[in-house]
Design an enzyme around this catalytic site. Structure first.
Site: not given
Ligand code: C5P
Length: 325
Positions: A13, A137
């Site tokens: 994506k 995502d």
């Molecule tokens: O959800 P995911 O594991 O992909 O997110 C990785 C990191 O990115 C999270 O631990 C967080 O620190 C940050 N994040 C965030 N806000 C979001 C998505 C991710 O702060 N909307």
């Protein structure tokens, strides 16, 4: 049941637009984004066989630590209440740590394929919850095409298909740690910034829906990570600057480091590719040509790759879930 085997394309994506709002009490950042699937993808071969106890293997030459595919397989088998032997092979083409959702797409591919291979259905809402539990995502890849991403990105609303325009993706071989990029960006955000960002996002989505073209809407697009990430990696700014002279629009995707140029025609893209390959600075980077993939094509691809195991109304598969109406 003998071994059931499927070969899956797991697409990447890009974020056509990405605005980051306030940090929430759960530590995530509230965001507004437009996701878009593209034709660049990894290949997964998955084999399924019922077994008295669950055993999951993953053959991944890159040995990606803590690969989400294994967690996805475990979680979905539990939800289906089946035990099975699942053997997966991953061949990677999507740059890692590039803001292109490769790991999330791979996990979503397992969530979509395993219920079909097991001959059992899971409610789309359930699948979406499992996806959100794996990563912000992941839910997007259950619907594909063009979609709004709200909340921490896990709340997805399908938008109508836009033109399947050609793109170039530049991978500078850098990995930007998502968590760190959010922290750097979150510092110094004010209330005024939030309303400016929401308004900018509204204008972008309106331009995109009216023109049904990412190239056409590109003058309205933004990625709030660009200033923060460009400060640490000035070469990305240079790449964006050079591509801007040739493309209709250029943006970083996600929290970086992938840079995406969108073109109005394949001829424009090929011209840019030639210039790129002759530029001493640019040609050191990996360059990938692809195009935007709409939801109709995405869903058709998924039906095709699992056709053998789908029964009944294959057109209805895959259901769009709670936000799909
Ligand atoms: O959800 P995911 O594991 O992909 O997110 C990785 C990191 O990115 C999270 O631990 C967080 O620190 C940050 N994040 C965030 N806000 C979001 C998505 C991710 O702060 N909307």
């Amino acid at each position: 049941m003998s071994v059931r085997r499927a070969r899956l394309r797991s697409l990447a994506k890009i974020n056509l637009d990405l605005r980051v709002l306030q940090r929430r009490s759960d530590g995530y950042h509230e965001l507004r984004t437009v996701f878009q699937t593209i034709s660049l993808g990894d290949t997964i071969v998955i084999e399924y066989q019922p077994a008295p106890r669950t055993e999951i293997t993953l053959d991944d030459p890159l040995e990606i630590p803590d690969n989400l595919m294994v967690r996805a397989a475990n979680t979905v088998l539990d939800a289906l209440r089946v035990t099975a032997r699942v053997d997966m092979q991953l061949r990677k083409r999507i740059p890692m740590g590039g803001g292109m959702g490769g790991g999330s797409s791979n996990a979503a591919s397992i969530l979509m394929a395993l219920p079909v291979l097991a001959g059992r259905a899971l409610a789309p809402e359930r699948l979406q919850d499992i996806a959100a539990g794996l990563g912000s995502d992941v839910p997007f890849f259950l619907i594909g095409g063009t979609a709004l991403g709200l909340g921490r990105g896990e709340e997805v609303y399908p938008l109508g298909d836009i033109a399947a325009e050609p793109i170039l993706v530049v991978s500078a071989g850098l990995e930007v740690a998502t968590g760190e990029a959010y922290r750097a960006l979150g510092r110094g955000l004010t209330l005024r910034d939030w309303s400016r960002r929401i308004n900018g996002f509204r204008l972008y989505v309106r331009a995109l829906e009216e023109g049904r073209s990412a190239a056409g809407a590109s003058s309205y697009s933004a990625n709030d990570f660009e200033p923060v990430v460009f400060r640490f990696h000035p070469q990305l700014k240079l790449i964006r600057g050079k591509l801007s002279k040739m493309a209709a629009g250029v943006r970083m995707t996600g929290s970086g480091a992938g840079i995406v140029a969108i073109f109005r025609s394949v001829e424009d893209r090929e011209r840019a590719r030639q210039v790129f390959e002759q530029d001493r600075e640019l040609r050191r980077h990996r360059l990938l040509a692809a195009s935007l993939v709409g939801r109709r094509s995405y869903r058709r691809m998924w039906r095709e790759q699992l056709r053998e195991f789908l029964s009944g109304d294959t057109e209805a598969w895959l259901p769009l879930g709670r936000y799909g109406q």
